[in-house]
Enzyme design. Structure first.
Site, PDB file in Angstrom:
ATOM      1  N   HIS A  87      31.887  31.439 -36.054  1.00 29.04           N
ATOM      2  CA  HIS A  87      31.026  31.206 -34.879  1.00 29.04           C
ATOM      3  C   HIS A  87      30.636  29.731 -34.788  1.00 29.04           C
ATOM      4  CE1 HIS A  87      30.617  35.449 -34.061  1.00 29.04           C
ATOM      5  NE2 HIS A  87      29.938  35.711 -35.149  1.00 29.04           N
TER       6      HIS A  87
ATOM      7  N   HIS B 260      33.119  34.355 -41.698  1.00 25.73           N
ATOM      8  CA  HIS B 260      32.872  34.891 -40.355  1.00 25.73           C
ATOM      9  C   HIS B 260      31.838  34.037 -39.606  1.00 25.73           C
ATOM     10  CE1 HIS B 260      31.989  38.414 -37.559  1.00 25.73           C
ATOM     11  NE2 HIS B 260      30.868  37.731 -37.462  1.00 25.73           N
ATOM     12  N   GLU B 261      30.720  33.742 -40.252  1.00 24.62           N
ATOM     13  CA  GLU B 261      29.665  32.979 -39.563  1.00 24.62           C
ATOM     14  C   GLU B 261      30.109  31.550 -39.263  1.00 24.62           C
ATOM     15  OE1 GLU B 261      27.219  34.361 -38.189  1.00 24.62           O
ATOM     16  OE2 GLU B 261      27.355  36.290 -39.219  1.00 24.62           O
TER      17      GLU B 261
HETATM   18 ZN   LIG Z   1      29.469  37.522 -36.004  1.00 22.26          ZN
END
Ligand SMILES: [Zn+2]
Ligand SMILES: *[C@@H]1O[C@H](CO)[C@@H](O)[C@H](O)[C@H]1NC(C)=O
Ligand SMILES: *[C@@H]1O[C@H](CO)[C@@H](O)[C@H](O)[C@H]1NC(C)=O
Length: 305
Positions: A219, A215-216
């Site tokens: 980004h 998830h990170e």
């Molecule tokens: Zn996030």
């Protein structure tokens, strides 16, 4: 720092906009129950509508299209510098074994399979520093000092740091990241910080299958949360056409897919890596997300994908 300023600005606005950003509530109060177990996913990668609008305008002006589909040279490898920051040499002190670091990279590669991007572990550094381990979060001078000391490579190199997020405003955080367009102004800040218990076989059930890094890194390659902008199409949402609009982050792993934006097409993307579901519930990126992040990393990270 741009990220920190954005995070702080939105957090301070919580009393007036709490309906639109319910997860920030948890940032204020932490997300650990009395027994110390984690009760809700919390990601610290928050962007204000103003900063997002500016970033998207910049992207539309500078956008370089990814070409590797035509060149047929997938996957492109991104080098990873992994920094284990620990209080002492025990696992509770954050000194995770190399086997966990290796299996985290394996999970990352499994999750990014067929997106055109894969990851190669270049080096694992190990640092004993109880202050960094406990106090690093998006606001602290500890984060700045840690990254200035440990970061390696340029915009194309992924730096990952594991800490505990025990103290401070964002206690209970699972992770946070910088965006590709942040690099130019804050090169030393670039990278991903995650809680060490989120690594595969870590102690942060139900977030211990390695999906926090997936998830990170989402980004870090230029993706927003699937619930970015809520139901309002005027905001541009997450800037990806094939992820349905979503009013609020998902908790746990719902049996039936909710439809929190009934005026917009599609049910909530609860299995998407950029939502907040439990690790076991997360299954993939959409083709639109992969297309966006290839353009993002070609434009801002000079990665020839
Ligand atoms: Zn996030
Ligand atoms: C290591 O650090 C952790 C976290 O601060 C602490 O709980 C533990 O007692 C420490 N262990 C040793 C052997 O010092
Ligand atoms: C790799 O990590 C070690 C610490 O384990 C560190 O001393 C060394 O500088 C790192 N190498 C690179 C190229 O960053």
């Amino acid at each position: 720092m741009r990220l920190n300023t954005a995070f702080l600005a939105l957090a301070l606005a919580i009393t007036s906009v709490s309906a639109a950003v319910p997860h920030l509530d948890h940032a204020v109060h932490g997300v650990r129950s009395a027994s110390g177990s984690l009760v809700d996913r919390l990601c610290g990668t928050i962007i204000t509508p103003e900063k997002k609008a500016a970033a998207e305008k910049d992207f539309s002006l500078k956008r370089v299209l990814a070409t590797a589909v035509a060149a047929n040279n997938w996957p492109v490898y991104i080098n990873v510098h992994f920094h284990v920051v620990a209080a002492n040499t025990s696992i509770e002190g954050g000194y995770v074994p190399q086997s966990q670091v290796d299996s985290q990279i394996e999970i990352l590669n499994k999750d990014y399979k067929n997106t055109g991007v894969q990851f190669r572990l270049d080096n694992t550094s190990r640092t004993i520093n109880a202050d960094w381990f406990e106090n690093v979060n998006p606001y602290t001078s500890e984060a700045t000092l840690m990254k200035e000391t440990l970061r390696r490579g340029g915009p194309e190199t992924l730096n990952v740091y594991t800490v505990s997020f025990d103290n401070g405003y964002a206690a209970g955080l699972l992770g946070y990241a910088t965006f590709p367009s942040d690099y130019e102004d804050e090169p030393k800040d670039d990278g991903v910080v995650i809680q060490y218990g989120t690594l595969p076989s870590g102690n942060l059930y139900p977030y211990n299958l390695g999906r926090t890094l997936t998830h990170e890194v989402g980004h870090w390659v230029g993706l927003y949360h699937t619930f970015q902008g809520g139901c309002d199409p005027e905001t541009g949402g997450d800037e990806v056409a094939d992820t349905p609009a979503q009013a609020v982050p998902t908790r746990g792993c719902p049996t039936f897919r909710p439809d929190t934006c009934p005026e917009q097409p599609g049910f909530d993307p609860i299995h998407n890596y950029m939502d907040y579901s439990d690790d076991v519930c997360m299954r993939g990126f959409t083709p639109g997300q992969a297309a966006r992040f290839r353009d993002q990393i070609r434009t801002y990270r000079g990665i020839n994908v």
